[in-house]
Design an enzyme around this catalytic site. Sequence first.
Site, short mmCIF file in Angstrom:
data_model
loop_
_atom_site.label_atom_id
_atom_site.label_comp_id
_atom_site.label_asym_id
_atom_site.label_seq_id
_atom_site.Cartn_x
_atom_site.Cartn_y
_atom_site.Cartn_z
N GLY A 1 0.82 -1.21 0.00
CA GLY A 1 0.00 0.00 0.00
C GLY A 1 0.85 1.25 0.00
N GLY B 1 5.57 5.00 -8.55
CA GLY B 1 6.38 3.81 -8.79
C GLY B 1 5.49 2.58 -8.90
N HIS B 2 4.49 2.47 -7.99
CA HIS B 2 3.56 1.34 -8.06
C HIS B 2 2.73 1.40 -9.34
CE1 HIS B 2 4.03 1.55 -3.54
NE2 HIS B 2 4.32 0.30 -3.79
N SER C 1 7.76 4.41 -0.89
CA SER C 1 6.74 4.77 0.11
C SER C 1 7.38 5.47 1.31
CB SER C 1 6.02 3.51 0.61
OG SER C 1 5.47 2.84 -0.48
N HIS D 1 2.29 4.89 -4.80
CA HIS D 1 2.81 6.10 -5.43
C HIS D 1 3.05 5.81 -6.91
CE1 HIS D 1 6.64 4.03 -5.23
NE2 HIS D 1 6.46 3.86 -3.92
#
Length: 283
Positions: free
Chosen positions: A31, A36-37, A186, A34
């Site tokens: 979770g 990047g995810h 994160s 951001h």
Amino acid sequence: MQLIHTVKEMQAFSDNARSAAQKIAVVPTMGALHKGHLALIKKAKSVADIVIVTIFVNPTQFGANEDFSKYPRTLESDCKLLEPYQIAAVFCPLVTEIYPPHDASWVEVVGMDKNLCGKYRPGHFKGVSTVVARLFNITKPHFGVFGLKDIQQFQILSRMTQDLHFGIEMVGVETLREASGLAMSSRNVYLSAEERVQATVLFQALQLAKAEIEKGERDFAIIQPKMEQLITTAPLAKIQYIEAVSPHDLGLLAHFEGQQKVIIAVAVYFGSTRLIDNIIVNL
Ligand code: PAF
């Protein structure tokens, strides 16, 4: 986008997709999503018919003095961020769903956690392999998509997937960076404005290493102190490690002769925030 909380429901969902001949890609996350995810999700969409994102802050990969309790938990905003991406399902189980009481099985990729982060985070990669093996068996994907910023994690999980015949293709996605070069993470939310500026030395040091290798330097004992010197120009930086390893077994490399690729990796604290970054250099 279906929000799924139980193992049973998640497995049934994936069984249905598989019986409709759909290829599934899973993007495991903790979770606090951001950009990047989102790059991982875009990649997942490009290789598979449907994408499952897992959001689970995995307690077994945090050490006693690490930030498990204060790790950001932002499920509502994470789901909002995912909305435009047409994710098939988000799997966000409770800890007891993944680790029921009396549960006793672990997965360990022995030896590949001796160096880099593994040396400083005992048990971390055993926790990562265990949770990802479980998430793979629950989401039943054809592809597992992970960021290459966590290069040791990617190499260990690739070995696990191969050794245990999961039949899942591991897909690694290049690290997404801010304009300053800072790798997206994160944990960046914990950085003060000043730390964030100074944290750009990680990328600069990796670029320096790459330039040295491209100039023909093959001795890490020459490259490492130059990287250290550059990183310590940031007064708030506390270096944990600067290492060069072989992508094959993550063994330390003092000299690069005979290697096709080398991973140069760094971990640096800014206050209590630990940042990692790496570069894979072709020789
Ligand atoms: O990279 C992460 O966010 C985690 O280590 C992972 C792969 C989701 C396992 O908890």
